[in-house]
Scaffold this active site. Structure first.
Site, short mmCIF file in Angstrom:
data_model
loop_
_atom_site.label_atom_id
_atom_site.label_comp_id
_atom_site.label_asym_id
_atom_site.label_seq_id
_atom_site.Cartn_x
_atom_site.Cartn_y
_atom_site.Cartn_z
N ASN A 19 0.76 -1.24 0.00
CA ASN A 19 0.00 0.00 0.00
C ASN A 19 0.80 1.30 0.00
O ASN A 19 0.25 2.35 -0.29
CB ASN A 19 -0.94 0.03 1.20
CG ASN A 19 -1.92 -1.11 1.18
OD1 ASN A 19 -2.69 -1.26 0.26
ND2 ASN A 19 -1.87 -1.94 2.22
N TYR A 20 2.08 1.24 0.38
CA TYR A 20 2.81 2.49 0.55
C TYR A 20 4.06 2.64 -0.29
O TYR A 20 4.57 3.74 -0.44
CB TYR A 20 3.19 2.67 2.02
CG TYR A 20 2.01 2.97 2.90
CD1 TYR A 20 1.41 4.23 2.87
CD2 TYR A 20 1.48 2.00 3.74
CE1 TYR A 20 0.32 4.51 3.67
CE2 TYR A 20 0.38 2.26 4.54
CZ TYR A 20 -0.19 3.53 4.49
OH TYR A 20 -1.26 3.80 5.28
N LEU A 21 4.59 1.53 -0.76
CA LEU A 21 5.86 1.62 -1.45
C LEU A 21 5.65 1.65 -2.96
O LEU A 21 5.11 0.70 -3.53
CB LEU A 21 6.74 0.43 -1.07
CG LEU A 21 7.01 0.33 0.43
CD1 LEU A 21 7.82 -0.92 0.75
CD2 LEU A 21 7.73 1.57 0.93
#
Length: 716
Positions: free
Chosen positions: A673-675
DNA sequence: TACGACACTTAGGACCCAACCA
DNA sequence: TGGTTGGGTCCTAAGTGTCGTA
């Protein structure tokens, strides 16, 4: 402000405020309410579609000019204020600086390069015709659709003009039938196509509707229920709810007061009046035979013959093929969750006031279907009706219903590998990259704002500082009593922080201790810049952020800081002469740095200690083997054998390190979800690491766009 | 402008199953 | 061959943020 903040008074500025109670929130609402500026929103929606195409600038390098390290000085075990989950948190959050120089939470900050680095956002702009009223696929392209090659990337201005239609563009619908068969392996590259700019999410949508939950099968008569020691036959409705409880007997939930109370209240609603008058005390209910029956069933399932298991597998596969896909704009796409959630008892996380309540069975009459007018509509089960048949192409969901616990809406949507999700994901990372180019300006501004005469502005600036520095979530307002008491940055209350003018040899330390999303504890002690001793802002920041950068919201900081940290850590940790396992360890460590920053935790696996022990035994055995071999090499000259053993030993040791460091940290959430996946893809390409070592099959499907487009010199 | 409804993303745990090991 | 382990998938709760409406 009535809150109990006296213990902090010496540090708290007179104008300062941490939300001291829910009651006081309203006071600030008047001033700091959400703003809506639709016109602006629409403009943003438009421009959002066009962000920089990194390909264009991959030659240019960002120079890291500034690196602010915020060391985590916190090593203290802390108070037992929070129970349960807190313990695991306690051990992981206050990590000492590690050998890789990383401390939690780690910060690596860079200055923006000049703005020319980022080009105008044309390149991602894609359009569809708005006036095409009849868009019906004549040919459905499966995953193996052929896409015309037009070079690796779309060119900057290639898509300025709206393309007529997808079919025209590719010429496939009319004449491409054979082509599609020629290259069946080729996946559809939606990222090489144009996007809609009119806010529509699709033009054609057809699906088979949801798979309903299996109907209740009454218990065999030999399985009895006892009340107050006496057998009692329950009517099917009450019996079904009783089985939900019986299935959870081994679970800690059933010992919790709130769970029992809520369950009993809802259960009684399902009883006949006779049952209701008899069953008045949950303590007198004996569900043991039911519980045993379900345990036996699950044992039996495990013990099934291969053949029977295969039959189930085949049936599941059939359901997947029938209901697990839809047709969206000419392409067959996988649906994420095509089953309606079955009834059961609500299992809220943390100290949820509604735990144990009955999640009622969803009937076709509760379900809204969304699809194209001109598609083949899904049929409700015989003798039933859908609640509504809708044709709304401004949303992405296929099916929705309202659940009975919070009254919130649940959706059936597409898989992350789908175009519709992938585009959004891509766009998310482009917004985060846009933040990169102005983050220094923003940081200077909030530091300026700390000096503001207006309390509101100071609060806002401090909130932003912590969202940026600590990757805290925004912390939207929640209705009291509707869910567990969890907070984020803007909903922190006095009891969640302590301020120290000096602590552990550091000046101006803020100690955070609160439950965040999913009731996961956040504990951290951070030295802060002097001016930041004091105030928090209690309302929505996003309006302000929107003014600072198009598309900027609080959560973009999490994405930005996570991705930039990964990129930075990979640079720092990867050494060219390391072998493959060591490089992968470096990757995992970089990933871990992000997971710690974002406070992504997991419960340590139940078998953790044992599996570590086993691994250690293997390592010891390998060491013995190696020293034997080394002795022998002098005699027999088996050099190869020694080398092989050394490598094996190294692998085991790397595995042990990795596993130990990962005990309580969940890498998956940040990875998914973030990288920015292009960072990982570039790293793999640069070092010759097979992408399979970093992403499993599902992840490769989700990040297909990034795997296709990122080169080894990609810069976030 | 305030607020509730809605849409969609992010999240950890449960469960399943294939690979591995004794 | 049976048991164990751990990765992968499924499930659905819990967040964030936007939109429409009064």
């Amino acid at each position: 402000m009535s809150g109990d903040h006296s213990h902090n008074d010496s540090q708290i500025d007179s104008g300062s405020r941490v939300n001291d109670s829910h009651k006081h929130k309203d006071k600030y609402k008047d001033k700091e309410h959400k703003h809506k500026d639709h016109k602006k929103d629409r403009e943003r929606e438009k421009s959002k579609y066009g962000n920089s195409d990194h390909k264009e600038f991959s030659e240019k390098k960002h120079r890291e000019k500034e690196r602010i390290k915020h060391e985590d000085v916190s090593t203290d075990r802390h108070k037992d204020k929070h129970k349960e989950k807190d313990h695991r948190k306690e051990e992981i959050k206050p990590k000492k600086e590690k050998e890789n120089g990383f401390a939690s939470p780690h910060r690596v900050k860079t200055e923006p390069d000049n703005d020319h680095f980022y080009h105008s956002p044309k390149s991602l702009k894609r359009q569809r015709d708005n006036d095409e009223t009849e868009f019906k696929p004549k040919k459905i392209k499966l995953e193996n659709d052929r896409v015309d090659k037009k070079g690796k990337k779309r060119k900057q201005d290639e898509d300025i003009k709206p393309k007529k239609t997808q079919k025209n563009k590719k010429g496939e619908v009319a004449d491409g039938k054979k082509k599609a068969k020629k290259e069946p392996e080729e996946k559809w590259k939606w990222w090489e196509e144009e996007r809609a700019t009119d806010g529509s999410k699709w033009r054609f949508l057809e699906h088979k509707g949801p798979v309903m939950a299996a109907p209740y099968e009454p218990l065999p008569s030999k399985v009895r229920f006892f009340y107050d020691g006496k057998q009692m036959k329950l009517a099917p409705q009450a019996e079904e709810v009783a089985t939900f409880f019986a299935k959870m007997l081994d679970h800690e939930y059933t010992t919790k007061d709130a769970f029992r109370k809520n369950f009993f209240k809802d259960w009684r609603k399902e009883m006949t009046s006779e049952e209701k008058s008899k069953i008045t005390d949950l303590k007198k209910c004996n569900f043991n035979e039911m519980g045993e029956y379900f345990k036996a069933q699950s044992e039996a399932r495990k013990a099934m013959t291969k053949d029977d298991k295969l039959k189930i597998k085949v049936e599941n596969e059939r359901l997947l093929q029938e209901y697990g896909f839809c047709i969206m704009d000419n392409h067959k796409e996988r649906i994420a969750n095509f089953r309606i959630e079955p009834p059961g008892l609500f299992r809220g996380r943390g100290d949820h006031p509604k735990m144990g309540m009955l999640k009622r069975r969803i009937r076709p009459e509760d379900i809204i279907i969304n699809c194209s007018k001109d598609s083949k509509h899904p049929k409700p089960p015989p003798g039933t009706k859908w609640k509504e048949l809708r044709h709304d192409n401004k949303v992405t969901w296929l099916v929705s219903w309202t659940e009975s616990i919070q009254g919130s809406i649940k959706y059936i949507m597409l898989n992350p590998s789908s175009r519709i999700k992938g585009e959004k994901d891509w766009q998310k990372y482009e917004t985060a990259r846009n933040l990169k180019k102005c983050v220094d300006r923003l940081r200077n501004q909030y530091r300026e704002d700390w000096k503001s005469k207006e309390m509101r502005i100071r609060q806002r600036a401090v909130a932003l500082y912590f969202i940026d520095k600590l990757a805290l979530r925004a912390g939207n307002e929640k209705e009291e009593g509707e869910s567990a008491d969890t907070v984020g940055c803007c909903s922190l209350r006095v009891e969640h922080i302590n301020l120290y003018p000096e602590k552990d040899g550091q000046e101006f330390v803020v100690e955070f201790d609160f439950l965040g999303k999913d009731s996961i504890r956040y504990y951290n002690k951070v030295p802060v810049e002097k001016r930041v001793r004091t105030f928090f802002y209690t309302s929505i920041l996003n309006k302000h952020l929107q003014e600072l950068m198009d598309g900027l919201t609080a959560k973009v900081f999490r994405t930005y800081n996570a991705s930039i940290t990964l990129q930075q850590q990979l640079k720092e940790l990867t050494s060219p002469d390391e072998n493959l396992p060591a490089k992968i360890l470096s990757y995992n460590r970089a990933n871990r740095a992000v997971a710690i920053l974002c406070n992504h935790q997991r419960a340590p696996p139940k078998t953790f200690e044992k599996s570590m022990q086993n691994l250690q035994t293997k390592i010891d055995a390998k060491k013995d083997q190696l020293s034997d071999a080394k002795r022998d090499v002098k005699i027999c000259g088996y050099k190869k054998a020694v080398e092989r053993l050394e490598e094996q030993l190294m692998k085991l040791e790397v595995q042990a390190t990795d596993r130990e460091e990962n005990k309580q940290i969940a890498l998956g959430t940040s990875k998914l979800n973030y990288l920015d996946p292009r960072i990982s893809v570039a790293w793999c390409k640069k070092w010759g690491i097979p992408i399979e070592k970093i992403y499993n099959k599902t992840q490769r499907e989700k990040f297909a766009w990034a795997i296709d487009m990122a080169e080894d010199d990609y810069e976030f």
